[in-house]
Design an enzyme around this catalytic site. Structure first.
Site, PDB file in Angstrom:
ATOM      1  N   ASN A 196       0.773  -1.285   0.137  1.00  9.25           N
ATOM      2  CA  ASN A 196       0.083   0.021  -0.055  1.00  9.25           C
ATOM      3  C   ASN A 196       0.889   1.232  -0.079  1.00  9.25           C
ATOM      4  OD1 ASN A 196       0.474  -1.710   2.417  1.00  9.25           O
ATOM      5  ND2 ASN A 196      -0.138   0.514   3.464  1.00  9.25           N
TER       6      ASN A 196
ATOM      7  N   SER B  68     -11.244  -5.340   0.301  1.00  8.01           N
ATOM      8  CA  SER B  68     -12.065  -4.191   0.961  1.00  8.01           C
ATOM      9  C   SER B  68     -12.626  -3.103  -0.059  1.00  8.01           C
ATOM     10  CB  SER B  68     -10.943  -3.562   2.106  1.00  8.01           C
ATOM     11  OG  SER B  68     -11.746  -2.364   2.578  1.00  8.01           O
ATOM     12  N   ALA B  69     -13.797  -2.894   0.296  1.00  7.62           N
ATOM     13  CA  ALA B  69     -14.687  -2.148  -0.687  1.00  7.62           C
ATOM     14  C   ALA B  69     -14.070  -1.061  -0.970  1.00  7.62           C
ATOM     15  CB  ALA B  69     -15.995  -2.222  -0.223  1.00  7.62           C
TER      16      ALA B  69
ATOM     17  N   THR C 268     -25.428  -9.275  11.736  1.00  4.88           N
ATOM     18  CA  THR C 268     -26.581  -8.882  10.919  1.00  4.88           C
ATOM     19  C   THR C 268     -25.792  -8.380   9.819  1.00  4.88           C
ATOM     20  OG1 THR C 268     -28.243  -8.416  12.461  1.00  4.88           O
ATOM     21  CG2 THR C 268     -28.651  -7.595  10.316  1.00  4.88           C
TER      22      THR C 268
ATOM     23  N   CYS D 229      -2.314   5.379   8.123  1.00  3.55           N
ATOM     24  CA  CYS D 229      -2.597   5.291   9.782  1.00  3.55           C
ATOM     25  C   CYS D 229      -1.407   5.487  10.552  1.00  3.55           C
ATOM     26  CB  CYS D 229      -2.643   3.379   9.820  1.00  3.55           C
ATOM     27  SG  CYS D 229      -2.871   2.587   8.151  1.00  3.55           S
TER      28      CYS D 229
HETATM   29  C1  LIG Z   1      -6.532  -0.514   3.553  1.00  4.03           C
HETATM   30  C2  LIG Z   1      -5.835  -1.684   3.902  1.00  4.03           C
HETATM   31  C3  LIG Z   1      -5.918  -2.609   4.856  1.00  4.03           C
HETATM   32  C4  LIG Z   1      -7.356  -2.299   5.581  1.00  4.03           C
HETATM   33  O1  LIG Z   1      -8.416  -2.202   5.253  1.00  4.03           O
HETATM   34  P1  LIG Z   1      -9.645  -1.778   5.767  1.00  4.03           P
HETATM   35  O2  LIG Z   1     -10.639  -2.065   4.986  1.00  4.03           O
HETATM   36  O3  LIG Z   1      -9.445  -0.023   5.660  1.00  4.03           O
HETATM   37  O4  LIG Z   1      -9.907  -2.170   7.123  1.00  4.03           O
HETATM   38  C5  LIG Z   1      -5.348  -3.806   4.814  1.00  4.03           C
HETATM   39  N1  LIG Z   1      -4.373  -4.036   3.829  1.00  4.03           N
HETATM   40  C6  LIG Z   1      -3.855  -3.271   2.980  1.00  4.03           C
HETATM   41  C7  LIG Z   1      -3.003  -3.525   2.193  1.00  4.03           C
HETATM   42  C8  LIG Z   1      -4.671  -1.948   3.016  1.00  4.03           C
HETATM   43  O5  LIG Z   1      -4.091  -1.047   1.846  1.00  4.03           O
END
Ligand SMILES: *Cc1c(COP(=O)(O)O)cnc(C)c1O
Length: 402
Positions: A154, A213-214, A251, A339
């Protein structure tokens, strides 16, 4: 919230919601509010929407629908994969292999498991951020139950050799079988950054678990999934009403799941075209930056990298100062990872690829996205040199080295 228009170049932190995704979600936030576990039509319609979404997402990665477990996002999917496999298989072995540039959502569960008696090997990466396949192979012991390597990083965008590592894991499995060793070995990849940018086929990658992750692909925040290959032994983290076939109680986030599937549909349609467009736009921006700014370096792999990622070290300038100055001109960018940018610790990823504290603190990450236009790139390449020049002119450190 009122906002003036910003040029958003932090798509690795999160992406804007695509209006087409919002439109797909709206019915389930308004009249379609049923609980998917109920028997009347309102609930059954919600259930159908979830199952259709599961199918769409499974198709996108060539998996089966029942192998997709919806979660609250990437962090939960990573925690589920790592802790779930660790607890379900600890009677066979308590060794996990990962590497030093994983997201905190992988590293922190590993640290937590170490405190509970698990052994974790954190493999180093090379100066471009690549995990070495031979080192993965060498690190595997008869106690190893899980290997976790991200598909793309990332911060620096480096793309890891997932299918090659997958082949190693497969051959270890065969050898264990021949030797009569019952210990399973599973392969997990955090594909949160690559999902929607790179084509993914779970069998080609030979992964057993995959997180996505969406909100990293123009979907809503708070929804993700764990791909769980059939037969993988895993403990559940959330116990309750037995939703998601008992794998993940709670849910269902119906609108979120529907939005995620819409985001996937759009990503699938646009993947090849977007890859090429972002790649060209990014390389054009890198070229301009290097033409106009002296003493700047690109962090991460020169070509095995995500098409939208630029990570720079701009000598003699504080990353935070650059981000704040760019913000004043209407540009959103980041330094280190989102983060950890509140802390003053240098990014663990930049440290792992060998940068000094100073060079890591002088980093700037620009990540392009679906809504990035040519004129945004032109604007940035005009503004950034001015920002850097101004900051360098007041930096005693920069004067000393140049
Ligand atoms: C953003 C990210 C996450 C965390 O995902 P969230 O949906 O924000 O909890 C985990 N791993 C990588 C490589 C990311 O870029």
């Amino acid at each position: 919230m009122s906002r003036k228009k910003i040029i958003y170049l932090d798509n690795a932190a999160t992406t804007p919601l695509d209006p087409r995704v919002l439109a797909a979600m709206m019915p389930y936030l308004k009249e379609g509010y049923g609980n998917a576990s109920t028997l009347y039509s309102l609930g059954q319609e919600a259930k159908e929407a979830i199952e259709k979404s599961r199918e769409t997402i499974a198709n996108f990665i060539s998996a089966k629908a029942e192998e997709i477990i919806f979660t609250s996002g990437g962090t939960e999917a990573d925690n589920f994969a790592i802790k779930g496999v660790a607890f379900a298989n600890e009677k066979f072995g308590r060794h996990i292999i990962t590497n030093t540039i994983e997201h905190h959502a992988v590293l922190e569960p590993c640290h937590w498991l170490e405190k509970r008696g698990f052994k974790v090997t954190y493999l180093p990466v090379d100066k471009n951020g690549l995990v070495n396949i031979n080192e993965v192979e060498k690190a595997i012991t008869d106690e190893t139950i899980l290997i976790s390597v991200m598909q793309a990083n990332n911060e620096i965008g480096t793309i890891e050799p997932i299918s090659e590592i997958g082949k190693v894991v497969k051959s270890v499995r065969v050898k264990r079988k021949e030797r009569g060793i019952k210990t399973p070995i599973y392969f997990h990849t955090d594909a949160v950054q690559s999902f929607g940018h790179l084509p993914i086929k779970v069998d080609e990658l030979s992964v057993d678990l995959l997180s996505a992750s969406a909100h990293k692909l123009y979907g809503p925040k708070g929804v993700g999934f764990l791909y769980l290959r059939r037969g993988v032994k895993i403990d559940h983290l959330l116990h309750g009403g037995g939703h998601e076939k008992g794998f993940r109680s709670g849910t269902e986030n119906v609108a979120g799941v529907v939005g995620f599937a819409k985001a996937v549909e759009l990503a699938k349609e646009e993947l090849n075209r977007e890859y090429k467009r972002l790649f060209e736009l990014r390389d054009k921006l890198i070229k301009k930056i290097f033409e106009k700014i002296k003493n700047v370096r690109l962090n991460g792999h020169p070509h095995l990298r995500l098409p939208n990622n630029i990570n720079l070290t701009v000598e003699g300038v504080e990353g935070e100062a650059m981000v704040l100055s760019l913000n004043d001109t209407g540009i959103a960018a980041s330094t280190g990872s989102a983060c950890s940018s509140k802390s003053l610790k240098p990014s663990h990823v930049l440290k792992a690829i060998g940068l000094s504290d100073e060079d890591a603190h002088s980093s700037l990450r620009l990540t392009l996205g679906r809504f990035t236009k040519d004129k945004d790139i032109n604007y940035l390449s005009k503004v950034l040199p001015q920002v850097v020049e101004k900051l360098r002119s007041i930096s005693p450190f920069y004067k000393k080295i140049n």
